[in-house]
Design a protein around this motif. Structure first.
Motif, PDB file in Angstrom:
ATOM      1  N   ARG A 160       0.823  -1.206   0.000  1.00 34.05           N
ATOM      2  CA  ARG A 160       0.000   0.000   0.000  1.00 34.05           C
ATOM      3  C   ARG A 160       0.859   1.258   0.000  1.00 34.05           C
ATOM      4  NH1 ARG A 160      -4.669   1.404   4.378  1.00 34.05           N
ATOM      5  NH2 ARG A 160      -5.682  -0.358   3.359  1.00 34.05           N
ATOM      6  N   PHE A 161       1.893   1.265   0.840  1.00 34.83           N
ATOM      7  CA  PHE A 161       2.707   2.476   0.959  1.00 34.83           C
ATOM      8  C   PHE A 161       3.574   2.710  -0.272  1.00 34.83           C
ATOM      9  CE2 PHE A 161       2.453   1.595   5.776  1.00 34.83           C
ATOM     10  CZ  PHE A 161       1.247   2.295   5.862  1.00 34.83           C
ATOM     11  N   LEU A 162       3.863   1.636  -1.045  1.00 39.35           N
ATOM     12  CA  LEU A 162       4.620   1.816  -2.285  1.00 39.35           C
ATOM     13  C   LEU A 162       3.767   2.497  -3.349  1.00 39.35           C
ATOM     14  CD1 LEU A 162       6.585  -1.546  -2.558  1.00 39.35           C
ATOM     15  CD2 LEU A 162       7.592   0.742  -2.438  1.00 39.35           C
ATOM     16  N   GLY A 163       2.460   2.411  -3.188  1.00 40.02           N
ATOM     17  CA  GLY A 163       1.546   3.071  -4.125  1.00 40.02           C
ATOM     18  C   GLY A 163       1.786   2.626  -5.546  1.00 40.02           C
ATOM     19  N   PRO A 164       1.917   3.595  -6.478  1.00 40.07           N
ATOM     20  CA  PRO A 164       2.087   3.237  -7.898  1.00 40.07           C
ATOM     21  C   PRO A 164       3.422   2.544  -8.180  1.00 40.07           C
ATOM     22  CG  PRO A 164       2.300   5.609  -7.567  1.00 40.07           C
ATOM     23  CD  PRO A 164       1.827   5.040  -6.267  1.00 40.07           C
ATOM     24  N   ASP A 165       4.374   2.622  -7.235  1.00 38.53           N
ATOM     25  CA  ASP A 165       5.669   1.963  -7.449  1.00 38.53           C
ATOM     26  C   ASP A 165       5.626   0.474  -7.135  1.00 38.53           C
ATOM     27  OD1 ASP A 165       6.566   4.474  -8.003  1.00 38.53           O
ATOM     28  OD2 ASP A 165       7.649   4.760  -6.107  1.00 38.53           O
ATOM     29  N   ALA A 166       4.526   0.004  -6.560  1.00 38.63           N
ATOM     30  CA  ALA A 166       4.484  -1.375  -6.060  1.00 38.63           C
ATOM     31  C   ALA A 166       4.903  -2.430  -7.095  1.00 38.63           C
ATOM     32  CB  ALA A 166       3.112  -1.688  -5.475  1.00 38.63           C
ATOM     33  N   PRO A 167       4.420  -2.356  -8.343  1.00 43.61           N
ATOM     34  CA  PRO A 167       4.784  -3.411  -9.307  1.00 43.61           C
ATOM     35  C   PRO A 167       6.299  -3.569  -9.470  1.00 43.61           C
ATOM     36  CG  PRO A 167       3.007  -2.068 -10.179  1.00 43.61           C
ATOM     37  CD  PRO A 167       3.448  -1.410  -8.909  1.00 43.61           C
ATOM     38  N   ALA A 168       7.032  -2.462  -9.438  1.00 43.86           N
ATOM     39  CA  ALA A 168       8.487  -2.535  -9.611  1.00 43.86           C
ATOM     40  C   ALA A 168       9.149  -3.275  -8.453  1.00 43.86           C
ATOM     41  CB  ALA A 168       9.066  -1.121  -9.739  1.00 43.86           C
ATOM     42  N   TYR A 169       8.482  -3.320  -7.309  1.00 47.40           N
ATOM     43  CA  TYR A 169       9.078  -3.953  -6.126  1.00 47.40           C
ATOM     44  C   TYR A 169       8.533  -5.351  -5.866  1.00 47.40           C
ATOM     45  CZ  TYR A 169      11.105   0.571  -4.856  1.00 47.40           C
ATOM     46  OH  TYR A 169      11.838   1.722  -4.851  1.00 47.40           O
ATOM     47  N   GLU A 170       7.644  -5.808  -6.751  1.00 44.46           N
ATOM     48  CA  GLU A 170       6.952  -7.071  -6.519  1.00 44.46           C
ATOM     49  C   GLU A 170       7.881  -8.226  -6.098  1.00 44.46           C
ATOM     50  OE1 GLU A 170       3.484  -6.876  -6.665  1.00 44.46           O
ATOM     51  OE2 GLU A 170       3.582  -8.831  -5.691  1.00 44.46           O
ATOM     52  N   PRO A 171       9.030  -8.437  -6.797  1.00 41.71           N
ATOM     53  CA  PRO A 171       9.873  -9.577  -6.423  1.00 41.71           C
ATOM     54  C   PRO A 171      10.483  -9.437  -5.028  1.00 41.71           C
ATOM     55  CG  PRO A 171      10.568  -8.608  -8.532  1.00 41.71           C
ATOM     56  CD  PRO A 171       9.572  -7.690  -7.940  1.00 41.71           C
ATOM     57  N   PHE A 172      10.478  -8.235  -4.471  1.00 37.23           N
ATOM     58  CA  PHE A 172      11.168  -7.999  -3.197  1.00 37.23           C
ATOM     59  C   PHE A 172      10.212  -7.786  -2.036  1.00 37.23           C
ATOM     60  CE2 PHE A 172      13.154  -5.756  -6.800  1.00 37.23           C
ATOM     61  CZ  PHE A 172      14.113  -6.718  -7.094  1.00 37.23           C
ATOM     62  N   LEU A 173       8.895  -7.916  -2.313  1.00 35.80           N
ATOM     63  CA  LEU A 173       7.924  -7.597  -1.265  1.00 35.80           C
ATOM     64  C   LEU A 173       8.122  -8.431  -0.012  1.00 35.80           C
ATOM     65  CD1 LEU A 173       4.544  -6.904  -3.094  1.00 35.80           C
ATOM     66  CD2 LEU A 173       6.069  -5.302  -1.944  1.00 35.80           C
ATOM     67  N   HIS A 174       8.352  -9.732  -0.207  1.00 38.58           N
ATOM     68  CA  HIS A 174       8.499 -10.567   0.980  1.00 38.58           C
ATOM     69  C   HIS A 174       9.747 -10.174   1.764  1.00 38.58           C
ATOM     70  CE1 HIS A 174       8.333 -13.877   3.752  1.00 38.58           C
ATOM     71  NE2 HIS A 174       9.622 -14.074   3.531  1.00 38.58           N
ATOM     72  N   LEU A 175      10.807  -9.919   1.039  1.00 40.73           N
ATOM     73  CA  LEU A 175      12.060  -9.520   1.679  1.00 40.73           C
ATOM     74  C   LEU A 175      11.873  -8.217   2.461  1.00 40.73           C
ATOM     75  CD1 LEU A 175      15.071  -9.983   2.050  1.00 40.73           C
ATOM     76  CD2 LEU A 175      15.478  -8.757  -0.085  1.00 40.73           C
ATOM     77  N   MET A 176      11.241  -7.244   1.834  1.00 42.84           N
ATOM     78  CA  MET A 176      11.033  -5.954   2.488  1.00 42.84           C
ATOM     79  C   MET A 176      10.134  -6.101   3.704  1.00 42.84           C
ATOM     80  SD  MET A 176      10.662  -3.762  -1.010  1.00 42.84           S
ATOM     81  CE  MET A 176      10.005  -2.285  -0.318  1.00 42.84           C
ATOM     82  N   ALA A 177       9.052  -6.850   3.528  1.00 39.64           N
ATOM     83  CA  ALA A 177       8.118  -7.018   4.635  1.00 39.64           C
ATOM     84  C   ALA A 177       8.803  -7.718   5.791  1.00 39.64           C
ATOM     85  CB  ALA A 177       6.893  -7.802   4.179  1.00 39.64           C
ATOM     86  N   SER A 178       9.599  -8.717   5.455  1.00 38.80           N
ATOM     87  CA  SER A 178      10.293  -9.469   6.481  1.00 38.80           C
ATOM     88  C   SER A 178      11.285  -8.569   7.227  1.00 38.80           C
ATOM     89  CB  SER A 178      10.996 -10.647   5.827  1.00 38.80           C
ATOM     90  OG  SER A 178      11.676 -11.387   6.784  1.00 38.80           O
ATOM     91  N   SER A 179      11.913  -7.647   6.493  1.00 36.43           N
ATOM     92  CA  SER A 179      12.851  -6.720   7.126  1.00 36.43           C
ATOM     93  C   SER A 179      12.154  -5.862   8.169  1.00 36.43           C
ATOM     94  CB  SER A 179      13.461  -5.774   6.096  1.00 36.43           C
ATOM     95  OG  SER A 179      13.914  -6.480   4.988  1.00 36.43           O
ATOM     96  N   MET A 180      10.881  -5.582   7.944  1.00 35.56           N
ATOM     97  CA  MET A 180      10.152  -4.681   8.828  1.00 35.56           C
ATOM     98  C   MET A 180       9.396  -5.422   9.928  1.00 35.56           C
ATOM     99  SD  MET A 180      11.092  -1.860   7.552  1.00 35.56           S
ATOM    100  CE  MET A 180      10.185  -0.853   8.698  1.00 35.56           C
ATOM    101  N   HIS A 181       9.681  -6.709  10.040  1.00 34.05           N
ATOM    102  CA  HIS A 181       8.986  -7.501  11.046  1.00 34.05           C
ATOM    103  C   HIS A 181       9.181  -6.909  12.441  1.00 34.05           C
ATOM    104  CE1 HIS A 181       7.048 -11.140  12.451  1.00 34.05           C
ATOM    105  NE2 HIS A 181       7.863 -11.065  13.498  1.00 34.05           N
ATOM    106  N   GLY A 182       8.087  -6.805  13.188  1.00 37.38           N
ATOM    107  CA  GLY A 182       8.183  -6.266  14.537  1.00 37.38           C
ATOM    108  C   GLY A 182       8.126  -4.748  14.604  1.00 37.38           C
ATOM    109  N   HIS A 183       8.134  -4.112  13.436  1.00 39.20           N
ATOM    110  CA  HIS A 183       7.986  -2.659  13.412  1.00 39.20           C
ATOM    111  C   HIS A 183       6.507  -2.290  13.331  1.00 39.20           C
ATOM    112  CE1 HIS A 183      12.097  -1.129  12.866  1.00 39.20           C
ATOM    113  NE2 HIS A 183      12.346  -2.290  12.278  1.00 39.20           N
TER     114      HIS A 183
END
Ligand code: ADP
Ligand code: MG
Length: 391
Positions: free
Chosen positions: A278-301
């Motif tokens: 959601r926060f990536l907004g229109p940029d989200a498709p470009a980050y699709e392959p990294f979503l799990h990695l990014m989300a995992s990095s923010m775990h507990g935040h």
């Protein structure tokens, strides 16, 4: 001396004019009327015509009190009278959010969202309930750590009911509530009641925190009592919300008065992933392959932290031309200890494919064995050769 005299009068007029502008800008027509009345008295002897013109203006603001006024935000403005202000600081005691339909639902656990939706539904179908002699939920207290969406959910609830949200933030208004025997507090409640608003008492534990300050004890007790009375007297027509990060500090007597307790937890991994998207907004498709990695990095935040991190990445991408993969990798590297196993593998493979780091280094960073890296990413192209960049 004629010139001197005029200068003084001009200064005087300028001061009055500046005061008027201040009050007009603050949208405080009640205070404005008080000032106008004072000016009529002040100028009546010296400048009867001028005083009469002010008097006319004063009268016209009075007669407009039931209709739209130039001082309000136009015909759709929700408040029927000016917002309560602190008499000394001239600052408004409440913040108003008028989101109406323009707010996405907060990302919450299913259970919490359901609880919130039923509060909204009870409001929407209040008539149906009252036909059976049943009252809707009048009040709720939102509890949870900072940045998980308590204030946002209050805004969303108000928007769903089609009302503006009025926020009385107790951390910022304590000083103006104290020493005034609850007058300011009553003004806020009166006003919210009269407008059938959704009122949020934000950071309500602030009342308790001040207890340590001995000099305030008597006054604080009066304030707590005043709040208790106001909560008791709160009508079915309005919705009263309170929020706190410190439920243990909230007076038990106050706590008991809320109809519903809404408990906000730190977000789970799938909610964080949805938030990243959601926060990536229109940029989200470009980050699709990294979503799990990014989300995992923010775990507990908190999602508020997630929002801040994503916003900073997007700025970096635009201003410095950094590629999504590199941004995701550097986010992950900053939070390496938070990554789950699949995310560590993800990170290791991203790094291997970027060809910037030896498999040895990747293993040291991620704990993923060289064999595993080789199995998924193929042999290291930079083994034993010069490196493009140091990890
Ligand atoms: N559950 C959530 N869903 C979507 N956005 C969230 C959520 N929680 C926090 N945020 C983001 O973080 C910001 C701050 O959250 P806020 O509601 O002020 O947290 P709290 O009141 O619990 O401290 C929000 O405006 C929103 O952008
Ligand atoms: Mg908040």
């Amino acid at each position: 001396m004629e010139v001197e005299g005029k200068t003084d009068e001009l200064k005087d007029l300028e001061a009055d004019f500046a005061n008027l502008v201040l009050l007009a800008a603050a949208g405080s027509s009640e205070d404005l009327r008080l000032l106008l009345a004072k000016l009529v008295r002040k100028y009546r002897a010296r400048r009867p015509d001028f005083a009469e013109r002010i008097n006319q203006a004063l009268k016209s603001t009075q007669t407009r009190a039931s209709g739209p006024s130039v001082l309000r935000r136009g015909p759709t403005a929700p408040e029927a009278s000016p917002l309560p202000m602190d008499a000394d600081s001239r600052l408004s005691l409440i913040r108003v959010f008028d989101d109406l339909a323009g707010l996405e639902a907060p990302l919450l656990t299913q259970g919490l969202l359901k609880q919130i939706q039923s509060i909204v539904r009870e409001r929407r179908e209040r008539d149906k309930l009252s036909a059976h002699g049943i009252r809707p939920t009048r009040s709720a207290i939102l509890v949870g750590p900072p940045g998980v969406g308590k204030t946002l959910s209050a805004r969303w609830i108000a928007a769903q009911i089609g009302k503006p949200l009025w926020i009385l933030d107790l951390t910022t208004v304590m000083s103006s509530l104290l020493g005034k025997t609850g007058n300011n507090l009553r003004a806020v409640f009166d006003h919210a009641r009269a407008n059938e608003a959704v009122l949020l008492l934000d950071e309500i534990d602030a009342i308790a925190k001040r207890r340590s300050d001995e000099s305030d004890v008597g006054e604080l007790k009066r304030l707590v009592t005043a709040i208790l009375q106001e909560v008791d007297a709160w009508p079915d027509t309005g919705l009263l919300l309170a929020a706190t990060n410190h439920p243990e500090l909230v007076d038990p007597a106050l706590w008991r008065r809320f109809d519903v307790i809404l408990t906000f937890e730190q977000s789970d991994p799938s909610t964080i992933e949805a938030a990243v998207r959601r926060f990536l907004g229109p940029d989200a498709p470009a980050y699709e392959p990294f979503l799990h990695l990014m989300a995992s990095s923010m775990h507990g935040h908190s999602l508020s932290d997630v929002e801040r991190a994503i916003a900073s990445m997007r700025r970096d991408a635009v201003l410095n031309g950094v590629a999504p993969a590199d941004l995701a990798v550097s986010l992950a590297a900053q939070h390496i200890d938070r990554l789950d196993k699949p995310a560590k593998l993800d990170l290791a493979l991203q790094l291997a494919r970027a060809n910037g780091m030896s498999h040895n280094k990747i293993m040291a960073l991620t704990g993923v064995s060289r064999d595993t890296i080789r199995k998924y990413a193929g042999p290291s192209p930079i083994k034993g050769r010069g490196r493009k960049k140091e990890g």
